[in-house]
Design an enzyme around this catalytic site. Structure first.
Site: not given
Length: 469
Positions: A80, A155, A179
């Protein structure tokens, strides 16, 4: 044999470690899948073709030389963009940070690489990684491969969309308020949120102090297509590192509870209502499957569930908003500015004394839950009370934001107490996946994963999927 890109991490590692296929073959297949489907979903925002192929060749040389091979030898993974990776930008979905190049790996990524995993690309996140919708001005919108009108989650939406579409077997994510678990739910994946302190992390590019809410609640975790991959990824990511003072050295498996293991099934936590019929049906179906697998499933609610749900906002909302507001005002895109403004409308500023009182209440509530979990080691409930949200719902108005927050109640309760939880799919309604969440006591990820595996045996593995047009 299936296409190599479609295999799960355990299958890939078995093939590469036995030298039945080369790591280069695996990575070439994974990169071909990335090239084929990523344009339709915008999940990977920095492909790493050359680096990944070089790492594959190095892994093949290590195998030829008889060197010890890691448990994830040759497994393609994604990371990420909010975690440091040497030579890549830690941009966190923010245009102003697009040239913030990391000199060394975050411990989480270093652990994956030491286990033999090969990073094939970096995945998208909302600006500042603080929305349940993965969209930003730097990289654009990530689409859910199941249904482009629904959020891929946030996220870790890029990680989830990529993994669900067959781009890598493991997606690295992080979770402070859902997330990992919510993107997994939205994309039909297994998403593990470990206990606070399990997986070490530290961004060397960060220059400010870590907010108290992040110190207490932010964790790293894997998104995978199968439960057995979640186990492998979790074990690899959990290796110790002195850069994170929160890391604890606790065995990954604990003593087996007395049989039959009791599970508390909670369809409507604290009686707050608005549970989608499909979600209630998924919880009850999962309960029946677990009962068939030898668990004793009982409708029972942990103590003060409503207080625990509300604790996240009491502990973290002022801290998160206070930390974000100056940076968002200076560097944020329109989406995060609007979303953060609605958060503040829904959660007005409180006195600092309120956070201290919330910390005191946390101690009491954690004690009550641990006592409950001593008797019923698992809680079965929803990951979200609603089906995956339609894209852009958090930038409509404050009333809609309040409705979204209500739907995510259990996602907030888990980090408030620092507990582990796993989101696991149970099926799909039309082209929308649905699933459940399992919560356990501290350091009992093994119990979460065991129960998730029992569900998976009945529900099947839903991914990879080809992105919808």
């Amino acid at each position: 044999m299936s296409e190599l890109w479609a295999l799960d991490a355990a299958a890939v590692a078995d093939l590469t470690r036995s030298r039945k296929v080369s790591c280069r073959e695996v990575i070439v297949s994974a990169l071909a899948r990335l090239d084929a489907v990523n344009p339709a979903i915008n999940a990977v925002v920095r492909p790493l073709h050359e680096e990944a192929l070089a790492a594959a060749d190095a892994a093949d040389r290590a195998a030829a030389d008889g060197k010890a091979l890691g448990p994830l030898h040759g497994v393609p993974v994604t990371t990420k963009v909010n975690l440091d990776q040497a030579g890549c930008a830690t941009d966190n979905g923010v245009t102003a940070f697009k040239d913030l190049i990391a000199a060394q790996d975050n411990p989480t990524i270093a652990n994956l690489r030491r286990a033999g995993a090969i990073v094939i690309g970096r995945t998208n996140t909302p600006a500042f990684s603080m929305r349940w919708f993965t969209d930003n001005a730097l990289h654009g919108l990530t689409l859910n491969p199941w249904d482009r009108t629904r959020t891929a989650g946030g996220s870790s939406g890029g990680a989830a969309a990529a993994t669900a579409a067959g781009i890598g077997a493991i997606g690295q994510g992080n979770d402070i308020a859902g997330s990992v678990r919510y993107p997994a739910y939205c994309c039909g994946l297994v998403g593990l949120r470990p206990t606070y302190g399990r997986i070490p992390a530290h961004n060397f590019t960060a220059t400010g102090k870590r907010p108290i809410s992040s110190q207490l609640m932010a964790v790293q975790g894997p998104l995978t297509r199968r439960v057995r991959d979640a186990r492998l990824a979790f074990a690899a990511m959990a290796a110790g590192d002195g850069n994170d003072p929160r890391w604890v050295d606790v065995p990954l498996e604990g003593p087996r509870p007395a049989a039959p293991i009791r599970i508390a099934m909670v369809v409507d936590p604290d009686g707050r209502g608005d549970i989608a019929p499909e979600v209630e049906a998924a919880i009850r179906q999962a309960g029946r499957w677990l009962q068939d697998a030898g668990y004793r499933v009982e409708e029972a609610e942990p103590p003060a569930f409503g207080e625990v749900i509300d604790l996240w906002a009491r502990l973290a909302m002022d801290d998160v908003i206070a930390a974000l507001e100056p940076a968002v005002a200076q560097y944020g895109d329109d989406g995060i500015k609007t979303a953060l403004g609605y958060w503040r409308d829904v959660f007005p500023a409180a006195e600092p004394r309120g956070i201290l009182e919330a910390l005191a209440d946390r101690d009491r509530l954690l004690r009550l839950w641990q006592l409950f979990l001593d008797e019923r080691p698992l809680v079965l409930t929803h990951t979200s009370a609603a089906l995956p949200f339609e894209v852009g719902q958090d930038v409509i108005d404050a009333a809609t934001t309040a409705r979204l927050m209500k739907a995510q109640s259990t996602q907030l309760a888990v980090p408030a107490l620092g507990l582990p939880a796993v989101s696991v799919p149970t099926g799909a309604t039309g082209r929308v996946p649905v699933g459940v969440q399992l919560i356990a006591g501290r350091y009992r990820e093994d119990l979460c994963l065991d129960a998730a595996e029992a569900i998976e045996r009945r529900a099947g593995v839903l991914t990879p999927v080809d992105p919808t047009a």
